[in-house]
Write a protein that holds these residues in place. Structure first.
Motif, PDB file in Angstrom:
ATOM      1  N   LEU A 122       7.875   6.023  -9.020  1.00 46.05           N
ATOM      2  CA  LEU A 122       9.033   6.720  -8.449  1.00 46.05           C
ATOM      3  C   LEU A 122       8.700   7.279  -7.072  1.00 46.05           C
ATOM      4  CD1 LEU A 122       9.889   8.759 -11.651  1.00 46.05           C
ATOM      5  CD2 LEU A 122      11.273   6.902 -10.721  1.00 46.05           C
ATOM      6  N   ALA A 123       9.764   7.594  -6.316  1.00 46.15           N
ATOM      7  CA  ALA A 123       9.596   8.216  -5.010  1.00 46.15           C
ATOM      8  C   ALA A 123      10.095   9.661  -5.060  1.00 46.15           C
ATOM      9  CB  ALA A 123      10.376   7.439  -3.961  1.00 46.15           C
ATOM     10  N   ASN A 124       9.531  10.476  -4.182  1.00 47.64           N
ATOM     11  CA  ASN A 124      10.009  11.847  -4.026  1.00 47.64           C
ATOM     12  C   ASN A 124      11.334  11.845  -3.255  1.00 47.64           C
ATOM     13  OD1 ASN A 124       7.795  13.580  -5.130  1.00 47.64           O
ATOM     14  ND2 ASN A 124       6.606  12.332  -3.701  1.00 47.64           N
ATOM     15  N   PRO A 125      12.073  12.981  -3.280  1.00 46.87           N
ATOM     16  CA  PRO A 125      13.346  13.028  -2.553  1.00 46.87           C
ATOM     17  C   PRO A 125      13.196  12.714  -1.071  1.00 46.87           C
ATOM     18  CG  PRO A 125      13.184  14.887  -4.052  1.00 46.87           C
ATOM     19  CD  PRO A 125      11.860  14.194  -4.089  1.00 46.87           C
ATOM     20  N   ASP A 126      12.041  13.001  -0.487  1.00 40.27           N
ATOM     21  CA  ASP A 126      11.862  12.699   0.938  1.00 40.27           C
ATOM     22  C   ASP A 126      11.424  11.252   1.176  1.00 40.27           C
ATOM     23  OD1 ASP A 126       9.221  12.570   0.186  1.00 40.27           O
ATOM     24  OD2 ASP A 126       8.551  14.292   1.360  1.00 40.27           O
ATOM     25  N   GLY A 127      11.394  10.473   0.123  1.00 49.22           N
ATOM     26  CA  GLY A 127      11.050   9.063   0.268  1.00 49.22           C
ATOM     27  C   GLY A 127       9.577   8.750   0.111  1.00 49.22           C
ATOM     28  N   SER A 128       8.750   9.775   0.082  1.00 58.18           N
ATOM     29  CA  SER A 128       7.313   9.522  -0.071  1.00 58.18           C
ATOM     30  C   SER A 128       7.025   9.072  -1.505  1.00 58.18           C
ATOM     31  CB  SER A 128       6.524  10.789   0.264  1.00 58.18           C
ATOM     32  OG  SER A 128       6.848  11.818  -0.661  1.00 58.18           O
ATOM     33  N   PRO A 129       6.013   8.232  -1.666  1.00 54.08           N
ATOM     34  CA  PRO A 129       5.734   7.752  -3.021  1.00 54.08           C
ATOM     35  C   PRO A 129       5.127   8.841  -3.908  1.00 54.08           C
ATOM     36  CG  PRO A 129       4.092   6.926  -1.484  1.00 54.08           C
ATOM     37  CD  PRO A 129       5.104   7.658  -0.665  1.00 54.08           C
ATOM     38  N   ALA A 130       5.225   8.618  -5.214  1.00 56.62           N
ATOM     39  CA  ALA A 130       4.585   9.523  -6.172  1.00 56.62           C
ATOM     40  C   ALA A 130       3.090   9.571  -5.900  1.00 56.62           C
ATOM     41  CB  ALA A 130       4.843   9.041  -7.592  1.00 56.62           C
ATOM     42  N   ARG A 131       2.491  10.712  -6.203  1.00 51.73           N
ATOM     43  CA  ARG A 131       1.057  10.882  -5.962  1.00 51.73           C
ATOM     44  C   ARG A 131       0.279  10.609  -7.244  1.00 51.73           C
ATOM     45  NH1 ARG A 131       3.679  15.005  -3.092  1.00 51.73           N
ATOM     46  NH2 ARG A 131       3.510  14.691  -0.846  1.00 51.73           N
ATOM     47  N   ASN A 132      -0.027   9.341  -7.442  1.00 57.72           N
ATOM     48  CA  ASN A 132      -0.861   8.954  -8.582  1.00 57.72           C
ATOM     49  C   ASN A 132      -2.314   9.183  -8.203  1.00 57.72           C
ATOM     50  OD1 ASN A 132       0.824   7.264 -10.713  1.00 57.72           O
ATOM     51  ND2 ASN A 132       1.600   6.699  -8.694  1.00 57.72           N
ATOM     52  N   LEU A 156      -5.824  20.190  -9.902  1.00 59.40           N
ATOM     53  CA  LEU A 156      -6.633  19.131 -10.503  1.00 59.40           C
ATOM     54  C   LEU A 156      -7.181  18.142  -9.487  1.00 59.40           C
ATOM     55  CD1 LEU A 156      -5.153  20.224 -13.129  1.00 59.40           C
ATOM     56  CD2 LEU A 156      -5.517  17.908 -14.015  1.00 59.40           C
ATOM     57  N   TYR A 157      -6.361  17.826  -8.478  1.00 58.00           N
ATOM     58  CA  TYR A 157      -6.756  16.782  -7.524  1.00 58.00           C
ATOM     59  C   TYR A 157      -6.395  17.234  -6.115  1.00 58.00           C
ATOM     60  CZ  TYR A 157      -6.645  13.598 -11.593  1.00 58.00           C
ATOM     61  OH  TYR A 157      -6.848  12.987 -12.795  1.00 58.00           O
ATOM     62  N   ASP A 158      -7.276  16.965  -5.164  1.00 58.04           N
ATOM     63  CA  ASP A 158      -6.938  17.228  -3.770  1.00 58.04           C
ATOM     64  C   ASP A 158      -5.731  16.394  -3.345  1.00 58.04           C
ATOM     65  OD1 ASP A 158      -9.090  18.894  -3.714  1.00 58.04           O
ATOM     66  OD2 ASP A 158     -10.450  17.438  -2.781  1.00 58.04           O
ATOM     67  N   ALA A 159      -5.630  15.193  -3.908  1.00 58.68           N
ATOM     68  CA  ALA A 159      -4.571  14.270  -3.488  1.00 58.68           C
ATOM     69  C   ALA A 159      -3.236  14.548  -4.187  1.00 58.68           C
ATOM     70  CB  ALA A 159      -5.010  12.839  -3.750  1.00 58.68           C
ATOM     71  N   VAL A 160      -3.204  15.546  -5.070  1.00 53.40           N
ATOM     72  CA  VAL A 160      -1.962  15.874  -5.774  1.00 53.40           C
ATOM     73  C   VAL A 160      -1.659  17.351  -5.526  1.00 53.40           C
ATOM     74  CG1 VAL A 160      -0.721  15.767  -7.976  1.00 53.40           C
ATOM     75  CG2 VAL A 160      -2.584  14.160  -7.518  1.00 53.40           C
ATOM     76  N   PRO A 161      -1.161  17.688  -4.323  1.00 48.28           N
ATOM     77  CA  PRO A 161      -0.961  19.101  -4.002  1.00 48.28           C
ATOM     78  C   PRO A 161       0.056  19.759  -4.932  1.00 48.28           C
ATOM     79  CG  PRO A 161      -0.086  17.653  -2.264  1.00 48.28           C
ATOM     80  CD  PRO A 161      -0.838  16.789  -3.209  1.00 48.28           C
ATOM     81  N   GLY A 162      -0.280  20.958  -5.359  1.00 49.15           N
ATOM     82  CA  GLY A 162       0.602  21.687  -6.265  1.00 49.15           C
ATOM     83  C   GLY A 162       0.649  21.098  -7.658  1.00 49.15           C
ATOM     84  N   ASN A 163      -0.228  20.147  -7.934  1.00 44.25           N
ATOM     85  CA  ASN A 163      -0.275  19.433  -9.226  1.00 44.25           C
ATOM     86  C   ASN A 163       0.959  18.563  -9.478  1.00 44.25           C
ATOM     87  OD1 ASN A 163      -2.814  20.528 -10.079  1.00 44.25           O
ATOM     88  ND2 ASN A 163      -1.761  22.421 -10.698  1.00 44.25           N
ATOM     89  N   VAL A 164       1.792  18.365  -8.454  1.00 47.67           N
ATOM     90  CA  VAL A 164       3.045  17.634  -8.649  1.00 47.67           C
ATOM     91  C   VAL A 164       2.838  16.147  -8.334  1.00 47.67           C
ATOM     92  CG1 VAL A 164       5.450  17.386  -7.933  1.00 47.67           C
ATOM     93  CG2 VAL A 164       4.428  19.670  -8.153  1.00 47.67           C
ATOM     94  N   VAL A 165       2.954  15.327  -9.367  1.00 51.28           N
ATOM     95  CA  VAL A 165       2.847  13.876  -9.188  1.00 51.28           C
ATOM     96  C   VAL A 165       4.096  13.351  -8.493  1.00 51.28           C
ATOM     97  CG1 VAL A 165       2.748  11.663 -10.403  1.00 51.28           C
ATOM     98  CG2 VAL A 165       1.331  13.580 -11.164  1.00 51.28           C
ATOM     99  N   VAL A 166       5.232  13.817  -8.950  1.00 50.99           N
ATOM    100  CA  VAL A 166       6.481  13.396  -8.317  1.00 50.99           C
ATOM    101  C   VAL A 166       7.550  14.454  -8.583  1.00 50.99           C
ATOM    102  CG1 VAL A 166       7.413  12.032 -10.252  1.00 50.99           C
ATOM    103  CG2 VAL A 166       7.997  11.395  -7.897  1.00 50.99           C
ATOM    104  N   GLU A 167       8.390  14.645  -7.578  1.00 50.96           N
ATOM    105  CA  GLU A 167       9.592  15.449  -7.747  1.00 50.96           C
ATOM    106  C   GLU A 167      10.735  14.460  -7.856  1.00 50.96           C
ATOM    107  OE1 GLU A 167      10.393  18.121  -4.529  1.00 50.96           O
ATOM    108  OE2 GLU A 167      12.291  18.815  -5.414  1.00 50.96           O
ATOM    109  N   TYR A 168      11.569  14.650  -8.840  1.00 50.63           N
ATOM    110  CA  TYR A 168      12.588  13.646  -9.139  1.00 50.63           C
ATOM    111  C   TYR A 168      13.965  14.274  -9.071  1.00 50.63           C
ATOM    112  CZ  TYR A 168      15.272  10.222 -11.853  1.00 50.63           C
ATOM    113  OH  TYR A 168      16.208   9.319 -12.277  1.00 50.63           O
ATOM    114  N   ARG A 169      14.866  13.609  -8.379  1.00 51.46           N
ATOM    115  CA  ARG A 169      16.256  14.084  -8.321  1.00 51.46           C
ATOM    116  C   ARG A 169      17.188  12.935  -8.636  1.00 51.46           C
ATOM    117  NH1 ARG A 169      17.468  19.010  -6.046  1.00 51.46           N
ATOM    118  NH2 ARG A 169      15.811  20.014  -4.831  1.00 51.46           N
TER     119      ARG A 169
END
Lengths: 781, 157
Positions: free
Chosen positions: A96-106, A166-179
């Motif tokens: 999935l993509a975030n609302p700003d179009g960026s990809p999910a942070r796996n 948990l991960y530097d590459a997953v800021p705020g622990n959020v993998v994806v924001e979904y709307r």
């Protein structure tokens, strides 16, 4: 075979629509099933995994020296060994993509831990030895040096600004924001609504607990460079491709074999870290390497299910018409996204919440977070049960708050059959369904009108009786391209080849019924091949309640192709023009004559070397690929009555009635079994199954002695009825049935519990409604 | 210390190797090739390894093999009267559509056999009680219970 059937005689006994006994049963009942751990591969070594005992920490070092010198030890592997052998990262499942179009942070995830450990159970090393006991002893001698970090287990807590990351590459622990949806339109509808019902739900984490622990056996043939992996899966073709990608090898150099599978419920569908480790070990050692999970390990290494906190809101007008629906919240995917998935917390919330109701607009806004817990994967329904749970609890609560009869409120808002096809606020297009009639039949069969008398009788015994109604609708996974292979074998049998896989559903009989009905070949001659990747040209696998749609339709279309070929060959064999040859009930006939040849006889003539012209097909065999179809929308109505003992908080499910629309039923007995199983899993989540973590991330409910799985005495007798509206979106008219039991059971049971407690002023109780939770609720604490 | 133990399994005397802690289940599965009894938890809760010891349902994962000398052990492999036949309990479960993934089924069959030996016509509550040690994640138990209760009913015609 001692299993006499009743009803029709002859071939009709095996037609679609008959409750044909399962082909698998004689073998399984005699104890002759071969699950992975039952296989005997001579010379196999045994693997045992070393897992983190802390939930979060920096991995400072792994000391394997002592283990390597233990008796029988053949190898000890860590992440460095896998990397040296070219093994890549585990799959990243969130697309999935975030609302700003960026990809999910796996996050990047290797098969064995690198840098940090992130949950209790995180695999760090694997020990391979000559016997399982030697491997277990040596695994205990591996020392892991971990600098412990604070852990976070709760999904809402993971969003806090000061939460452990948990991960530097997953800021705020959020993998994806979904709307999803028109948030402004929904906001406007809420602002002008006459009434808003709002509930906050804890969708409790569950342990999948398939009865067969996961197991796998890897072997490697140095002569041809091919691997073989024997393991439980939900479809060998996709699993082969995914494992090969992780291994960095061409897919055709891996043969994936799945025999009997002792339950899965979504859990065995992903590439777990153990599989590449076993393949690497087998290649290094030059002998098969086998592994079977211990049950205590299963609690820590198999993906869990559910785990979300959602607030759902329903806006209504003064008469009770639904105006808008909104779901906001957070879903837990556990420590990474190779087993942890987002679908249950995102798109499946959209597709499975608005249900059977006319609701003009809806909006969903969720976040999927990582935590220091076992990854959360697909579990029976994967968002379908929870969506229906949110909606039907909202409807029940709204009815109570507005003083409207809950049945009348449902009838007011139901989509009516004459409105089909109906585009729901979720964007899903419902093709069929008679929701008012399903509701009416459920009320009648459950003796809804007799509830008041039963409640009074319970009250006379000091018990609180409640009645819960839930009308669910779910969107099954759209069937992906699937193989329908038909082969007329030399021994006179007919092989069906398809890529969905049975792990309890009874595919062999059902698919045999489809082929027997369409081709007229004798049912008892049909064999199913499903668990060998070398036999498949494509295979979507089982999942999302799609097998009957995918493989059923693939086989039906393959049968049509067999007939096309057969007409041409039969015309030659019967010395007739192709246009004059018809196919009917298993035989090719020259129209208007008594000249005919049966399909099995024609196959026999071909085997015997019927001398055909070059322009005719040489066999009747077909490798068809069904291109897929839209989702189906199974729906139904569950009515549950419970008795609550206010002194102990104990809940007993006393009566349970379900009326389901699963479209055309291929085998009613199998379908009813799926409904029963799903309902009792739903009862388990609703009343019993409590996956408790402590603040440090230790799983307290880590065994069958701490985690309450429903047992025979916990399950009610279930009255099942079918009220079919055939699906218009696929050739067979079938709808998925595998997960629907859970979808109706969560809301029906919890509506019943809340109804029982309503006279004590209770408006909502979260799952699981254990005796302690009920007792505390009644005690006001 | 590993010694030779003589076990009476399905009416045959079999010699196996076991120490003072070797579970009967390991011997059945790993030495005798009788894999009908399953390893579901190895701590005596799930019931997938249920066998009969002197006619009583027992957990093979908790039974110590060496303690079983001189006792009659019966596993699911012994029940069917022939290679293409089923025992009446097995046939009843198939007719009822009670089997799904099948992993719990050998244990269920053996628990039902133990129950029916002492109570040939059990009611629903007795069956649910007898199956209380047999976990099944697939079936919801309804068809299992119905099949076993049905065995105690007089058969028509």
């Amino acid at each position: 075979m001692d299993i006499e059937t009743v009803g029709h005689a002859g071939a009709e006994r095996f037609a679609m629509g008959q409750s044909v006994p399962r082909t698998e049963d004689p073998v399984l009942l005699r104890g002759e099933g071969r699950y992975t751990d039952d296989l005997d591969l001579p010379g196999a070594a045994h693997a045992v995994f070393v897992r983190s005992r802390v939930a979060h920490g920096i991995l400072r070092g792994i000391d394997t020296d002592a283990a390597r010198s233990m008796p029988g030890v053949l190898a000890v592997l860590t992440a460095a060994d896998l990397a040296a052998d070219g093994v890549g990262l585990l799959p990243k499942t969130v697309s999935l993509a975030n609302p700003d179009g960026s990809p999910a942070r796996n996050p990047d995830r290797a098969a064995l831990a690198t840098g940090r450990v992130r949950w209790v159970g995180d695999p760090v090393a694997v020990v391979i030895a000559g016997t399982a006991a030697e491997a277990r002893d040596a695994a205990e001698a591996v020392t892991i040096d971990v600098e412990t970090l604070p852990a976070v287990v709760d999904p809402e807590a993971a969003l806090a600004p000061d939460a452990p990351q948990l991960y530097d590459a997953v800021p705020g622990n959020v993998v994806v924001e979904y709307r999803y949806g028109d948030a402004a339109g929904v906001e406007a509808a809420f602002a002008s609504a006459h009434h808003v019902t709002r509930l906050r739900f804890v969708n409790n984490r569950v342990v999948v607990a398939a009865m067969e622990p996961r197991a796998a056996i890897a072997s490697y043939n140095a002569d041809d460079g091919r691997f073989t992996l024997r393991m439980g899966s939900q479809g060998v073709f996709g699993m082969r491709n995914s494992v090969a990608k992780v291994m960095g090898i061409p897919p055709e150099t891996l043969r994936l074999l799945t025999g009997n599978v002792g339950g899965s419920f979504g859990m065995k569908s992903t590439v777990y870290p153990e599989y590449p480790c076993l393949l690497v070990a087998a290649r290094r050692l030059g002998r098969p390497v086998r592994w079977t999970d211990e049950r205590t390990e299963s609690f820590l290494s198999d993906s869990h299910g559910r785990d979300a906190v959602m607030t759902a809101e329903l806006a209504l007008d003064p008469e009770g018409r639904f105006l808008a629906l909104r779901v906001t919240g957070v879903g837990n995917c556990g420590a990474h996204t190779a087993q942890g998935v987002a679908i249950p917390h995102t798109s499946n919330v959209v597709k499975n919440t608005v249900g059977v109701y006319r609701t003009p607009v809806m909006a969903v806004h969720t976040r999927v977070v990582v935590t220091n817990t076992v990854p959360v994967g697909a579990y029976r329904g994967a968002g379908r049960p929870e969506g229906n749970y949110y909606m039907e609890r909202l409807v029940q609560t709204a009815a109570a708050e507005m003083g409207i009869d809950p049945v009348a409120l449902r009838r007011l808002n139901q989509v009516r059959p004459e409105e089909m096809p109906w585009t729901a606020a979720s964007g899903q297009v419902y093709d069929s369904g008679d929701f008012p009639a399903v509701l009416s039949e459920a009320l009648e069969r459950s003796d809804w009108d007799g509830f008041a008398a039963r409640k009074a009788a319970s009250a006379a015994r000091g018990l609180l009786r409640g009645c819960g109604l839930a009308q669910y609708l779910e969107a099954t996974a759209p069937p992906s391209p699937e193989m329908g292979g038909v082969r007329f074998e030399a021994d006179g049998t007919v092989t069906v080849v398809t890529g969905t896989l049975d792990y309890g559903q009874g595919h062999a009989a059902a698919f045999g019924q489809v082929l027997s009905t369409r081709l007229g070949v004798p049912f008892e001659r049909i064999r199913l091949v499903q668990g060998d990747s070398d036999r498949l040209v494509v295979g979507g696998g089982t999942g999302g309640s799609r097998s009957a749609m995918a493989s059923g339709n693939a086989i039906a279309e393959a049968a049509a192709k067999v007939i096309e070929k057969g007409i041409r060959i039969a015309a030659f064999a019967l010395e007739a023009a192709e246009v004059d040859v018809e196919f009917d009930r298993g035989a090719f006939r020259v129209a208007g004559t008594d000249r005919a040849i049966g399909i099995m006889e024609l196959a026999g003539r071909l085997r015997d070397g019927l001398d055909l012209p070059d322009d005719l097909p040489a066999t009747l065999d077909v490798d068809h690929v069904f291109s897929g179809a839209p989702s189906t929308f199974p729906n139904g109505c569950h009515v549950c009555e419970v008795e609550v003992d206010p002194d102990t908080g104990a809940v007993r499910v006393d009566r349970y009635t379900v009326v389901d629309d699963f479209g055309v039923l291929i085998n009613p007995m199998l379908v009813e079994g799926q409904a029963h199983g799903g309902i009792v899993q739903g009862i388990g989540q609703a009343l019993m199954e409590h996956t408790v973590y402590d603040a440090e991330g230790q799983l307290l409910a880590g065994s069958f002695m701490d985690y309450a799985l429903p047992r025979a005495a916990d399950a009610p007798s279930i009255a099942f009825a079918s009220h079919p509206s055939p699906a218009r979106s696929n050739p067979l008219g079938v709808k998925g049935c595998g997960e629907a039991g859970c979808s109706g059971a969560l809301p029906a049971v919890m509506n019943a519990v809340v109804d029982a407690l309503a006279e004590r002023g209770v408006r909502h109780v979260d799952m699981p409604a254990t005796p302690l939770r009920i007792w505390r609720t009644l005690a006001g604490g | 210390m590993t010694t030779t133990v003589r076990l009476d399994v399905n009416g045959e005397v079999r010699e196996v190797r076991a120490d003072g802690a070797t579970p009967l289940l390991d011997v059945l599965r790993d030495q005798l090739g009788l894999v009908g009894a399953k390893r579901g938890c190895s701590y005596g809760v799930c019931g997938t390894c249920t066998v009969l010891i002197d006619g009583m349902a027992a957990r093979a994962c908790l039974a110590v093999a060496a303690d079983c000398e001189g006792r009659a052990i019966e596993t699911v492999e012994a029940l069917a009267p022939g290679p293409d036949r089923l025992h009446p309990i097995q046939a009843a479960l198939a007719r009822a559509g009670a089997v799904q993934c099948g992993f719990c089924i050998p244990g269920v069959v053996m628990a039902a056999r133990a129950l029916l030996a002492v109570n040939p016509a059990p009611d629903e509550d007795a069956v649910r009680e007898a199956l209380s040690g047999q976990m099944c994640r697939c079936s919801g138990y309804g068809a299992l219970v119905e099949a076993i209760v049905g065995m105690g009913r007089p058969q028509d015609g």
